[in-house]
Design a protein around this motif. Structure first.
Motif, mmCIF file in Angstrom:
data_model
loop_
_atom_site.group_PDB
_atom_site.id
_atom_site.type_symbol
_atom_site.label_atom_id
_atom_site.label_comp_id
_atom_site.label_asym_id
_atom_site.label_seq_id
_atom_site.Cartn_x
_atom_site.Cartn_y
_atom_site.Cartn_z
ATOM 1 N N ALA A 1 5.626 37.345 45.086
ATOM 2 C CA ALA A 1 6.391 36.223 45.117
ATOM 3 C C ALA A 1 6.666 35.813 46.507
ATOM 4 C CB ALA A 1 7.643 36.422 44.370
ATOM 5 N N TYR A 2 7.251 34.748 46.981
ATOM 6 C CA TYR A 2 7.766 34.227 48.149
ATOM 7 C C TYR A 2 9.329 34.177 47.827
ATOM 8 C CZ TYR A 2 6.010 29.793 46.979
ATOM 9 O OH TYR A 2 5.576 28.632 46.421
ATOM 10 N N CYS A 3 10.192 34.031 48.773
ATOM 11 C CA CYS A 3 11.571 33.615 48.538
ATOM 12 C C CYS A 3 11.796 31.980 48.099
ATOM 13 C CB CYS A 3 12.373 34.081 49.927
ATOM 14 S SG CYS A 3 12.669 35.911 49.989
ATOM 15 N N TYR A 4 12.742 31.730 47.365
ATOM 16 C CA TYR A 4 13.146 30.617 47.202
ATOM 17 C C TYR A 4 14.516 30.456 46.889
ATOM 18 C CZ TYR A 4 12.009 26.255 44.118
ATOM 19 O OH TYR A 4 12.150 24.860 43.907
ATOM 20 N N PHE A 5 15.046 29.717 47.727
ATOM 21 C CA PHE A 5 16.596 29.648 47.592
ATOM 22 C C PHE A 5 17.102 28.335 47.722
ATOM 23 C CE2 PHE A 5 15.795 33.502 50.731
ATOM 24 C CZ PHE A 5 16.258 34.378 49.707
ATOM 25 N N PHE A 6 18.057 28.248 46.959
ATOM 26 C CA PHE A 6 18.997 27.063 46.924
ATOM 27 C C PHE A 6 20.206 27.330 47.654
ATOM 28 C CE2 PHE A 6 16.027 26.164 43.598
ATOM 29 C CZ PHE A 6 15.598 24.645 43.877
ATOM 30 N N GLN A 7 20.819 26.425 48.345
ATOM 31 C CA GLN A 7 21.979 26.558 49.187
ATOM 32 C C GLN A 7 23.049 27.322 48.476
ATOM 33 O OE1 GLN A 7 22.634 22.958 50.992
ATOM 34 N NE2 GLN A 7 23.019 23.882 52.953
#
Ligand code: ZN
Length: 213
Positions: free
Chosen positions: A125-131
């Motif tokens: 996986a890779y990182c997937y951020f929401f604020q």
């Protein structure tokens, strides 16, 4: 005699109470996740989505795994399956409890280990951020970086660049090809430029869904 009986029952109650307090403190220290809701995982939908015994679908937050048909998608699903299928997990909700598809947004834990982090650490996986969902941001980026440094999973082989540079937004944690229309919407003070695609991943950015850098 009646007085003695009463005082000994009070002492007994005090002893029981203090034992309970000690047990509570010990238990609380040993199991900081003890207050989280526990539910069994009955089905794996893909690398970052599972179904619980109560019917809810959970999207693991802070990570994104390759979509069906993309390289690594099957391995990510297998990784998720190995970690959680049939197991009872603990749920820690994100800032927002659900997304627009009605999926529950959560971090999952097994034996005190965060599943979201484990999938990143395995390299699927890779990182997937929401604020608003940055709670475990630092440890998730560290897990991703460890996988990239160790050339695990998606990071086993170097992958070709898709542009000569990439433009990221520090405000939204996405990165784009330079000609993506969304680049115009990035605030000037939030712009970050990467010359390598993997540098953007390494810093916890995820690729724009439209320009797919
Ligand atoms: Zn874009």
């Amino acid at each position: 005699m009646a007085f003695l009986r009463r005082s000994s029952s009070i002492s007994f109650a005090l002893i029981v109470l203090s034992c309970l307090i000690v047990l509570f403190l010990l238990y609380g220290k040993r199991d900081p996740l003890g207050n989280l809701e526990s539910v069994r995982v009955v089905r794996i939908l893909d690398g970052d989505t599972v179904e619980l015994a109560d019917g809810r679908v959970v999207r693991l937050i802070g990570i994104d795994t390759p979509e069906k048909g993309q390289p690594g998608a099957d391995s990510a699903t297998i990784c998720n399956t190995t970690l959680v299928l049939g197991r009872t997990v603990r749920l820690e909700y994100g800032h927002e409890r659900s997304d627009r598809y009605g999926r529950t947004l959560a971090y999952l834990y097994i034996d005190g280990r965060m599943v979201n982090r484990e999938i990143l650490n395995a390299g699927w996986a890779y990182c997937y951020f929401f604020q608003k969902n940055l709670k475990h941001g630092r440890e998730l980026v560290q897990a991703l970086d460890a996988a990239m440094d160790g050339h695990r999973g998606l990071w086993r082989e170097p992958r070709p660049e898709t542009a000569d540079h990439y433009i990221g937004s520090n405000a939204g944690f996405r990165f784009h090809r330079p000609n993506c229309p969304s680049v115009a919407d990035i605030r000037k003070d939030a712009i970050v430029v990467y010359t390598a695609r993997d540098s953007a991943f390494y810093h916890g950015f995820s690729p724009c869904r439209n320009c797919a850098p």
